[in-house]
Design a protein around this motif. Sequence first.
Motif, PDB file in Angstrom:
ATOM      1  N   PRO A  55      39.385  -7.007   9.417  1.00 39.95           N
ATOM      2  CA  PRO A  55      39.471  -7.253  10.860  1.00 39.95           C
ATOM      3  C   PRO A  55      40.911  -7.165  11.329  1.00 39.95           C
ATOM      4  O   PRO A  55      41.836  -7.528  10.600  1.00 39.95           O
ATOM      5  CB  PRO A  55      38.908  -8.668  11.021  1.00 39.95           C
ATOM      6  N   TYR A  56      41.096  -6.667  12.550  1.00 42.92           N
ATOM      7  CA  TYR A  56      42.447  -6.508  13.077  1.00 42.92           C
ATOM      8  C   TYR A  56      42.870  -7.784  13.796  1.00 42.92           C
ATOM      9  O   TYR A  56      42.161  -8.256  14.693  1.00 42.92           O
ATOM     10  CB  TYR A  56      42.524  -5.318  14.036  1.00 42.92           C
ATOM     11  N   PRO A  57      44.014  -8.361  13.452  1.00 43.09           N
ATOM     12  CA  PRO A  57      44.454  -9.606  14.101  1.00 43.09           C
ATOM     13  C   PRO A  57      44.626  -9.429  15.606  1.00 43.09           C
ATOM     14  O   PRO A  57      45.270  -8.482  16.056  1.00 43.09           O
ATOM     15  CB  PRO A  57      45.808  -9.892  13.427  1.00 43.09           C
ATOM     16  N   GLY A  58      44.024 -10.327  16.373  1.00 46.60           N
ATOM     17  CA  GLY A  58      44.163 -10.282  17.821  1.00 46.60           C
ATOM     18  C   GLY A  58      43.265  -9.293  18.513  1.00 46.60           C
ATOM     19  O   GLY A  58      43.405  -9.068  19.721  1.00 46.60           O
ATOM     20  N   LEU A  59      42.304  -8.693  17.787  1.00 49.42           N
ATOM     21  CA  LEU A  59      41.429  -7.711  18.426  1.00 49.42           C
ATOM     22  C   LEU A  59      40.521  -8.388  19.443  1.00 49.42           C
ATOM     23  O   LEU A  59      39.983  -9.463  19.190  1.00 49.42           O
ATOM     24  CB  LEU A  59      40.575  -6.986  17.389  1.00 49.42           C
ATOM     25  N   ILE A  60      40.324  -7.746  20.599  1.00 49.61           N
ATOM     26  CA  ILE A  60      39.484  -8.302  21.662  1.00 49.61           C
ATOM     27  C   ILE A  60      38.404  -7.311  22.094  1.00 49.61           C
ATOM     28  O   ILE A  60      37.979  -7.283  23.234  1.00 49.61           O
ATOM     29  CB  ILE A  60      40.337  -8.742  22.872  1.00 49.61           C
ATOM     30  N   GLY A  61      37.883  -6.520  21.218  1.00 50.61           N
ATOM     31  CA  GLY A  61      36.862  -5.507  21.536  1.00 50.61           C
ATOM     32  C   GLY A  61      37.510  -4.124  21.464  1.00 50.61           C
ATOM     33  O   GLY A  61      38.546  -3.970  20.854  1.00 50.61           O
ATOM     34  N   VAL A  62      36.929  -3.019  22.000  1.00 56.43           N
ATOM     35  CA  VAL A  62      35.998  -3.056  23.108  1.00 56.43           C
ATOM     36  C   VAL A  62      34.632  -2.494  22.657  1.00 56.43           C
ATOM     37  O   VAL A  62      33.639  -3.201  22.718  1.00 56.43           O
ATOM     38  CB  VAL A  62      36.556  -2.245  24.293  1.00 56.43           C
ATOM     39  N   LYS A  63      34.568  -1.193  22.201  1.00 59.51           N
ATOM     40  CA  LYS A  63      33.280  -0.593  21.860  1.00 59.51           C
ATOM     41  C   LYS A  63      33.478   0.585  20.922  1.00 59.51           C
ATOM     42  O   LYS A  63      34.386   1.392  21.106  1.00 59.51           O
ATOM     43  CB  LYS A  63      32.558  -0.115  23.131  1.00 59.51           C
ATOM     44  N   ASN A  64      32.589   0.652  19.928  1.00 61.46           N
ATOM     45  CA  ASN A  64      32.566   1.782  19.004  1.00 61.46           C
ATOM     46  C   ASN A  64      31.338   2.638  19.267  1.00 61.46           C
ATOM     47  O   ASN A  64      30.436   2.251  20.018  1.00 61.46           O
ATOM     48  CB  ASN A  64      32.543   1.284  17.561  1.00 61.46           C
ATOM     49  N   GLY A  65      31.289   3.816  18.633  1.00 60.92           N
ATOM     50  CA  GLY A  65      30.137   4.683  18.800  1.00 60.92           C
ATOM     51  C   GLY A  65      30.040   5.698  17.680  1.00 60.92           C
ATOM     52  O   GLY A  65      31.015   5.970  16.975  1.00 60.92           O
ATOM     53  N   TYR A  66      28.846   6.240  17.515  1.00 61.66           N
ATOM     54  CA  TYR A  66      28.642   7.330  16.562  1.00 61.66           C
ATOM     55  C   TYR A  66      27.404   8.123  16.950  1.00 61.66           C
ATOM     56  O   TYR A  66      26.346   7.557  17.244  1.00 61.66           O
ATOM     57  CB  TYR A  66      28.445   6.824  15.129  1.00 61.66           C
ATOM     58  N   THR A  67      27.527   9.433  16.970  1.00 59.23           N
ATOM     59  CA  THR A  67      26.387  10.344  16.980  1.00 59.23           C
ATOM     60  C   THR A  67      26.778  11.548  16.130  1.00 59.23           C
ATOM     61  O   THR A  67      27.958  11.746  15.802  1.00 59.23           O
ATOM     62  CB  THR A  67      26.019  10.840  18.398  1.00 59.23           C
ATOM     63  N   SER A  68      25.786  12.370  15.808  1.00 58.28           N
ATOM     64  CA  SER A  68      26.074  13.536  14.978  1.00 58.28           C
ATOM     65  C   SER A  68      26.982  14.523  15.693  1.00 58.28           C
ATOM     66  O   SER A  68      27.792  15.211  15.056  1.00 58.28           O
ATOM     67  CB  SER A  68      24.765  14.220  14.568  1.00 58.28           C
ATOM     68  N   ALA A 116      29.186  13.671  18.341  1.00 49.53           N
ATOM     69  CA  ALA A 116      30.463  13.039  18.703  1.00 49.53           C
ATOM     70  C   ALA A 116      31.282  12.642  17.489  1.00 49.53           C
ATOM     71  O   ALA A 116      32.505  12.487  17.587  1.00 49.53           O
ATOM     72  CB  ALA A 116      30.201  11.810  19.570  1.00 49.53           C
ATOM     73  N   GLY A 117      30.627  12.457  16.337  1.00 47.35           N
ATOM     74  CA  GLY A 117      31.310  11.825  15.229  1.00 47.35           C
ATOM     75  C   GLY A 117      31.544  10.357  15.565  1.00 47.35           C
ATOM     76  O   GLY A 117      30.846   9.769  16.395  1.00 47.35           O
ATOM     77  N   ASN A 118      32.525   9.751  14.937  1.00 48.57           N
ATOM     78  CA  ASN A 118      32.851   8.350  15.203  1.00 48.57           C
ATOM     79  C   ASN A 118      33.869   8.252  16.331  1.00 48.57           C
ATOM     80  O   ASN A 118      34.868   8.982  16.347  1.00 48.57           O
ATOM     81  CB  ASN A 118      33.399   7.690  13.939  1.00 48.57           C
ATOM     82  N   THR A 119      33.602   7.345  17.257  1.00 51.54           N
ATOM     83  CA  THR A 119      34.486   7.132  18.401  1.00 51.54           C
ATOM     84  C   THR A 119      34.743   5.641  18.550  1.00 51.54           C
ATOM     85  O   THR A 119      33.928   4.814  18.130  1.00 51.54           O
ATOM     86  CB  THR A 119      33.867   7.683  19.697  1.00 51.54           C
ATOM     87  N   LEU A 120      35.871   5.296  19.162  1.00 51.19           N
ATOM     88  CA  LEU A 120      36.221   3.881  19.290  1.00 51.19           C
ATOM     89  C   LEU A 120      37.197   3.671  20.439  1.00 51.19           C
ATOM     90  O   LEU A 120      38.163   4.421  20.588  1.00 51.19           O
ATOM     91  CB  LEU A 120      36.868   3.386  17.989  1.00 51.19           C
ATOM     92  N   VAL A 121      36.911   2.658  21.247  1.00 49.70           N
ATOM     93  CA  VAL A 121      37.892   2.099  22.179  1.00 49.70           C
ATOM     94  C   VAL A 121      38.186   0.697  21.669  1.00 49.70           C
ATOM     95  O   VAL A 121      37.267  -0.109  21.497  1.00 49.70           O
ATOM     96  CB  VAL A 121      37.356   2.029  23.622  1.00 49.70           C
ATOM     97  N   ALA A 122      39.443   0.401  21.385  1.00 52.72           N
ATOM     98  CA  ALA A 122      39.823  -0.897  20.825  1.00 52.72           C
ATOM     99  C   ALA A 122      40.974  -1.473  21.632  1.00 52.72           C
ATOM    100  O   ALA A 122      41.841  -0.740  22.111  1.00 52.72           O
ATOM    101  CB  ALA A 122      40.232  -0.751  19.360  1.00 52.72           C
ATOM    102  N   ALA A 123      40.974  -2.795  21.765  1.00 55.74           N
ATOM    103  CA  ALA A 123      42.068  -3.487  22.445  1.00 55.74           C
ATOM    104  C   ALA A 123      42.482  -4.681  21.610  1.00 55.74           C
ATOM    105  O   ALA A 123      41.647  -5.358  21.011  1.00 55.74           O
ATOM    106  CB  ALA A 123      41.645  -3.936  23.841  1.00 55.74           C
ATOM    107  N   ALA A 124      43.778  -4.942  21.573  1.00 57.68           N
ATOM    108  CA  ALA A 124      44.298  -6.076  20.811  1.00 57.68           C
ATOM    109  C   ALA A 124      45.476  -6.672  21.563  1.00 57.68           C
ATOM    110  O   ALA A 124      46.156  -5.989  22.332  1.00 57.68           O
ATOM    111  CB  ALA A 124      44.726  -5.637  19.410  1.00 57.68           C
ATOM    112  N   ARG A 125      45.701  -7.953  21.313  1.00 57.99           N
ATOM    113  CA  ARG A 125      46.784  -8.679  21.976  1.00 57.99           C
ATOM    114  C   ARG A 125      47.700  -9.295  20.928  1.00 57.99           C
ATOM    115  O   ARG A 125      47.232  -9.884  19.950  1.00 57.99           O
ATOM    116  CB  ARG A 125      46.218  -9.775  22.881  1.00 57.99           C
ATOM    117  N   ARG A 126      49.005  -9.143  21.149  1.00 57.46           N
ATOM    118  CA  ARG A 126      49.998  -9.698  20.230  1.00 57.46           C
ATOM    119  C   ARG A 126      51.275  -9.986  21.014  1.00 57.46           C
ATOM    120  O   ARG A 126      51.770  -9.122  21.738  1.00 57.46           O
ATOM    121  CB  ARG A 126      50.288  -8.710  19.099  1.00 57.46           C
ATOM    122  N   GLY A 127      51.786 -11.201  20.861  1.00 60.42           N
ATOM    123  CA  GLY A 127      53.057 -11.544  21.480  1.00 60.42           C
ATOM    124  C   GLY A 127      53.083 -11.354  22.982  1.00 60.42           C
ATOM    125  O   GLY A 127      54.104 -10.934  23.543  1.00 60.42           O
ATOM    126  N   GLY A 128      51.971 -11.647  23.653  1.00 60.38           N
ATOM    127  CA  GLY A 128      51.924 -11.515  25.104  1.00 60.38           C
ATOM    128  C   GLY A 128      51.684 -10.110  25.603  1.00 60.38           C
ATOM    129  O   GLY A 128      51.691  -9.870  26.812  1.00 60.38           O
TER     130      GLY A 128
END
Length: 340
Positions: free
Chosen positions: A212-225, A227-239
Amino acid sequence: MLYRSGTQVRPRAGAPEIPEEDISALSWLVADARTGDVLAAHNAHLKLPPASTLKTLFALTVLPSLPGGIRHTVREEELEGIGDGSSLVGVAQGRTYRVADLWRGVFLSSGNDAVHVLAAMNGGWKTTAARMQAKARSLGALDTHVLSPDGYDTPGQVSSAYDLAVFGRAGLRNPEFARYCSTAQAKFPAGGWSYEIANTNRLLTGADGVEPYPGLIGVKNGYTSEAGNTLVAAARRGGRTLVVTVMNPQEGGGYAVYEEARSLLDWGFRAAGRVDPVGTLVDTRGVPAAGPGATTGAPAHPAGDGPGWPEVAGIAGAAGLGAGGVFLALRLRNGRLTRG
């Protein structure tokens, strides 16, 4: 610069280098969620199938009209037309659900059955797709073409790393969206009992050997044949909150999308303040969505450390608790295994 092909970055003296040897995705982007500044990107506007990351736009469009407290009894016709191989949370005909349960089915299990029911409540499949298209335009996300609200592979349906980052950033300003996308596990009702569902975003849960990524706050992953693997990720660190999009890694297997996002987040936190932006995520809060029946959503919280962002930061700390013990449920449809 963001419309140029290849990697775009404007480093100052002493800025860390992008770990391009670790990144095989066809397209990616790193942005500061508060300012919208894009710190670096690769083929940011390349139009690609988004898979279930398109559910971020679905939620942005429909959440304001369907808050969690509503109760709804599922009709047979609302579950018709679900694509073969779709990921499912287990919505049953004739059963009554709180809308909040259906939203958890969307965000955690990436359930296309939950999307179909919510879209039916929102006026129907085609109406929802049209409203999503209008919402994308209102946000300045011009690469996105919506045909299937659940992100299921459909010829001509595309988005981009840029647009998906816009959707992720906008979603984090909505407390409901932020709460759902940061939830690691929950109970899903099954008529007198319930079963555990887990978020399919391994960077959040730590499932399947992905740290797991420290401070991760989502957002959404995906997979189809397609699209392959896709990901929107957000994380917070030090403000500081960063949003990263990764689309279709070409190396490293099914979980490479998480490791490539990890590398980009690590780079982004080190590089923030040491690179000049190569562009910005458009910010059109308050601009009405175009088209009949379109919804602009609830009033957005201001970006930055004002209302909205502290809530997201608080969620981040809770999201990682107990992640190592999360049970990941994958469901089958017509004999095909799918991922969120």
